[in-house]
Design a protein around this motif. Structure first.
Motif, PDB file in Angstrom:
ATOM      1  N   LYS A  19      -4.010   2.975   4.817  1.00 16.89           N
ATOM      2  CA  LYS A  19      -4.026   1.727   4.965  1.00 16.89           C
ATOM      3  C   LYS A  19      -2.306   1.352   5.120  1.00 16.89           C
ATOM      4  O   LYS A  19      -2.187   0.127   6.029  1.00 16.89           O
ATOM      5  CB  LYS A  19      -4.503   0.961   3.726  1.00 16.89           C
ATOM      6  CG  LYS A  19      -6.089   1.080   3.541  1.00 16.89           C
ATOM      7  CD  LYS A  19      -6.402   0.433   2.263  1.00 16.89           C
ATOM      8  CE  LYS A  19      -7.917   0.496   2.203  1.00 16.89           C
ATOM      9  NZ  LYS A  19      -8.400  -0.308   1.242  1.00 16.89           N
ATOM     10  N   GLY A  59       0.767  10.399   4.515  1.00 18.17           N
ATOM     11  CA  GLY A  59      -0.233   9.727   5.116  1.00 18.17           C
ATOM     12  C   GLY A  59      -0.546  10.012   6.615  1.00 18.17           C
ATOM     13  O   GLY A  59      -1.435   9.737   7.228  1.00 18.17           O
ATOM     14  N   TYR A  64       0.785  -1.145  -0.163  1.00 15.13           N
ATOM     15  CA  TYR A  64      -0.141   0.095   0.003  1.00 15.13           C
ATOM     16  C   TYR A  64       0.995   1.285  -0.082  1.00 15.13           C
ATOM     17  O   TYR A  64       0.565   2.144  -0.519  1.00 15.13           O
ATOM     18  CB  TYR A  64      -0.765   0.016   1.227  1.00 15.13           C
ATOM     19  CG  TYR A  64      -2.156  -0.986   1.157  1.00 15.13           C
ATOM     20  CD1 TYR A  64      -3.215  -0.526  -0.218  1.00 15.13           C
ATOM     21  CD2 TYR A  64      -2.563  -2.038   1.904  1.00 15.13           C
ATOM     22  CE1 TYR A  64      -4.164  -1.272  -0.320  1.00 15.13           C
ATOM     23  CE2 TYR A  64      -3.523  -2.723   1.661  1.00 15.13           C
ATOM     24  CZ  TYR A  64      -4.478  -2.303   0.709  1.00 15.13           C
ATOM     25  OH  TYR A  64      -5.845  -2.984   0.286  1.00 15.13           O
ATOM     26  N   ARG A 103      -3.847   0.693  -5.699  1.00 16.89           N
ATOM     27  CA  ARG A 103      -3.569   2.108  -5.414  1.00 16.89           C
ATOM     28  C   ARG A 103      -2.403   2.378  -4.202  1.00 16.89           C
ATOM     29  O   ARG A 103      -2.905   1.697  -3.189  1.00 16.89           O
ATOM     30  CB  ARG A 103      -4.869   2.971  -5.297  1.00 16.89           C
ATOM     31  CG  ARG A 103      -5.262   2.983  -6.817  1.00 16.89           C
ATOM     32  CD  ARG A 103      -6.889   3.997  -6.805  1.00 16.89           C
ATOM     33  NE  ARG A 103      -7.380   4.070  -8.015  1.00 16.89           N
ATOM     34  CZ  ARG A 103      -8.637   4.750  -8.126  1.00 16.89           C
ATOM     35  NH1 ARG A 103      -8.899   5.467  -7.117  1.00 16.89           N
ATOM     36  NH2 ARG A 103      -9.138   4.701  -9.426  1.00 16.89           N
ATOM     37  N   ARG A 104      -1.831   3.308  -4.433  1.00 16.64           N
ATOM     38  CA  ARG A 104      -1.099   3.792  -3.386  1.00 16.64           C
ATOM     39  C   ARG A 104      -1.985   4.336  -2.124  1.00 16.64           C
ATOM     40  O   ARG A 104      -2.875   5.282  -2.466  1.00 16.64           O
ATOM     41  CB  ARG A 104      -0.282   4.766  -3.506  1.00 16.64           C
ATOM     42  CG  ARG A 104       0.677   5.420  -2.222  1.00 16.64           C
ATOM     43  CD  ARG A 104       1.731   6.601  -2.906  1.00 16.64           C
ATOM     44  NE  ARG A 104       2.945   5.698  -3.619  1.00 16.64           N
ATOM     45  CZ  ARG A 104       3.848   6.427  -4.151  1.00 16.64           C
ATOM     46  NH1 ARG A 104       3.891   7.765  -4.180  1.00 16.64           N
ATOM     47  NH2 ARG A 104       4.870   5.874  -4.672  1.00 16.64           N
ATOM     48  N   ASN A 105      -1.973   3.868  -0.841  1.00 11.78           N
ATOM     49  CA  ASN A 105      -2.722   4.276   0.087  1.00 11.78           C
ATOM     50  C   ASN A 105      -1.880   4.473   1.392  1.00 11.78           C
ATOM     51  O   ASN A 105      -1.858   3.367   2.305  1.00 11.78           O
ATOM     52  CB  ASN A 105      -4.113   3.448   0.294  1.00 11.78           C
ATOM     53  CG  ASN A 105      -5.228   3.841   1.201  1.00 11.78           C
ATOM     54  OD1 ASN A 105      -4.876   4.226   2.318  1.00 11.78           O
ATOM     55  ND2 ASN A 105      -6.256   3.521   0.705  1.00 11.78           N
TER      56      ASN A 105
END
Length: 622
Positions: A510, A539, A497, A505-507
């Motif tokens: 998460k 993030g 992630y 998708r890059r997250n």
């Protein structure tokens, strides 16, 4: 994500070594169900009360005669002899056969034990649906252990959806019939708010009832629930183990030794570890099987401490080695092995392999491993395979290693299936690389709940080895492994992630959540990656201070790259004042941990210091 050389965790040491001891020890107070043999990933298997001394004295011949005459209780005892390896070579298939026969004659305890074998995948493929059916059969006969088993399956969602309300219902029914295991489980549901309103006072009431009913064994079970829980809270488990140990319960003493040897919830302290192992050995008395297990734990502590010491008594002091004492231990093992004790054979072989208590001899180790293997011991088969794979005392042969691993796998051993898959994945010594076969064997191990196999299947999908590359399928397998409690799978999910790959998708949100799961279980690399997220504000809100804290947590676990990163932060003044003295200290620690980057960083720092000394004060402050 390749972790071929990752050592087995200390938690698995608790499962593989200490919990079988609980079955050997008498419990103060009323009888309490005990853990025996391999465990399910979530909770100790339901056990019945100890057989009476009179039942222990009944010979196998006598039991067979009574079982042939239709005696259901004799069938049950014969099944337990096969399951535990008492007086017979351990054979889970035979154990299941006798349990089913006894259950068919209305023996509810046998139905419980048959269910536990299905739940753990011993002698039969793991099948939670069948486990539930057998537990329900026992419960219908009014058997409390069966009710506890049904509650456990609902609590942990084994083959069914997790249903805390139903778990509470079944645990209450079992507790009303005096089942201490169920009382312990009810306490945890109240403590965590599962199926009932969270209530610490009620949790303590149930644990108090469990302790009154089950004595030290119940206290030990509470500790194990903390240790085996999702957060692996060893710090919370430790007081319960101490209370059980204070009542003379040997398995709790052995677990405390492991905690101090590995720094699980307590500061790492080999002196205390060896002291607790000494107490556990004393609790074993003349029981050869106990002595065998505890001696292996002492050897583990010695090896990790890097100091040739012996566990003499319970003083906690590191004392000189006692060759005589170690030789006496080997003598006891030989006597036990001569009577057909498979565990003694396997342990004696390991002593010859390591030179602990005897003169090191690969040839003698092989002799004893072969004798244990001839009795169906899968661990011994694994060891023989390992000797052939690495050419220790024998001519290296991957073909023979595979032969022995296949034998172990045929006994239902998941680790052997995993090892076969690993050999095909790499391709070694005449064995061609074959991703298809690797996937097949990893799949067999994964079907038995082996999280490491699930990780390796994910690795094949991530890199497209033998299968069409799919990050989605890789994530699916990693989630399954993480659900089994594997921290490194959580790390891998977080990494995927964080980067964003192949349709995933890059997250960062998460990524942080999964990395925290791994970090909470002590994975240093996850801590270092969380630090990287804080340093760059990915993030999370950017914070050099939090980044430094996470780097220090990773460094405390011995992770060299984190030490180097801390050095860089002090050298550049990231979140702290520039401090070359501290930077030097951390780079030296990095170098001492075996990372050559530390030495290079020290050389660069000398140049920086030289340039900084010639710079004007304002530049030096920057």
């Amino acid at each position: 994500m390749d972790k071929e050389n990752r050592p087995r965790t200390a938690l698995k040491l608790l499962v593989a070594v200490v919990l079988p001891l609980a079955f050997l020890m008498p419990v103060s107070g009323a009888a309490v169900p005990q853990a025996s043999g391999p465990l399910t990933p979530h909770r100790p298997r339901t056990r019945l009360a100890h057989p009476s001394p009179a039942e222990h004295r009944r010979s196998v011949v006598q039991l067979r005669r009574e079982a042939a005459g239709g005696n259901a209780h004799a069938m049950l005892l014969l099944g337990e002899r096969y399951e535990t390896g008492r007086g017979l070579a351990r054979n889970f298939k035979e154990a299941m056969l006798w349990y089913r026969r006894a259950a068919a004659k209305g023996q509810a305890d046998a139905a419980v034990l048959a269910a536990s074998l299905y739940e753990a995948g011993l002698g039969v493929p793991r099948n939670y649906e069948k486990a539930m059916r057998w537990y329900l059969m026992a419960a219908a006969a009014g058997n409390a252990a069966g009710m506890d088993g049904v509650g456990g399956i609902y609590e942990h969602g084994e083959g069914v959806g997790t249903d805390y309300r139903r778990a509470v219902h079944w645990y209450r029914m079992a507790a009303a019939r005096g089942d201490a295991n169920a009382m312990v489980s009810l306490g945890f549901l109240y403590n965590n708010g599962g199926g009932v309103r969270k209530n610490g006072a009620k949790a303590r009431i149930w644990w108090k009832r469990a302790a009154a009913k089950g004595g030290a064994g119940a206290l030990f079970k509470i500790g194990m629930r903390y240790a085996n829980g999702p957060s692996h809270d060893f710090a919370a488990a430790e007081p319960w183990f101490r209370r059980a140990a204070a009542k003379g319960y040997g398995p709790a003493m052995a677990v405390l030794g492991i905690q101090y040897a590995h720094g699980l919830g307590v500061p790492k302290d080999y002196a205390r570890a060896i002291s607790w192992f000494g107490k556990a050995k004393a609790a074993a008395g003349g029981d050869a099987a106990w002595l065998i297990k505890v001696k292996s734990l002492v050897a583990e502590a010695k090896t990790r401490a890097g100091t040739p010491v012996s566990a003499h008594g319970a003083t906690g002091a590191l004392q000189p080695p006692s060759v005589d004492r170690d030789r006496r231990a080997a003598k006891i093992l030989r006597v036990a092995a001569a009577t057909g004790d498979v565990s003694a054979m396997e342990t004696l072989a390991r002593m010859y392999l390591t030179g602990f208590g005897v003169r090191r001899s690969y040839a003698k180790a092989m002799v004893w491993f072969r004798r244990a293997a001839a009795k169906g011991d899968a661990r011994a088969m694994e060891r023989i395979a390992d000797l052939y794979e690495h050419g220790d005392g024998v001519k290296q042969s991957y073909g023979k290693a595979l032969k022995w691993l296949r034998k172990a796998a045929a006994e239902g051993d998941a680790y052997a299936a995993l090892a076969i898959g690993r050999i095909y994945k790499r391709g070694r010594g005449g064995t061609r690389q074959n991703y298809g076969k690797a996937l097949e064997w990893f799949g067999r191990a994964a079907a038995k709940g082996d999280a490491r196999a699930m990780e390796r299947i994910a690795d094949l999908y991530e890199h497209g080895n033998g299968v069409k590359q799919s990050y989605g399928k890789a994530l699916k397998w990693l989630r399954r492994a993480a659900a089994e409690g594997d921290a490194y799978a959580a790390l891998a999910i977080g990494r995927i992630y964080k980067r964003g790959r192949g349709g995933v998708r890059r997250n960062y949100g998460k990524a942080v959540r999964w990395l925290r799961r791994a970090a909470e279980k002590g994975v240093a690399r996850a801590m270092e990656r969380i630090a990287d997220l804080y340093e760059h504000g990915d993030g999370v809100r950017q914070s050099y201070g939090k980044a430094l804290n996470w780097e220090k947590k990773a460094a405390a676990m011995g992770y060299a790259p984190a030490m180097g990163r801390i050095g860089v932060m002090y050298a550049k003044g990231l979140g702290v004042k520039v401090n070359y003295k501290q930077a030097k200290r951390w780079f030296k620690r990095e170098a001492a941990a075996g990372d050559p980057s530390g030495k290079r960083a020290l050389d660069e720092l000398k140049v920086l210091e030289s340039l900084n000394a010639k710079a004007p004060p304002t530049a030096r402050q920057k």
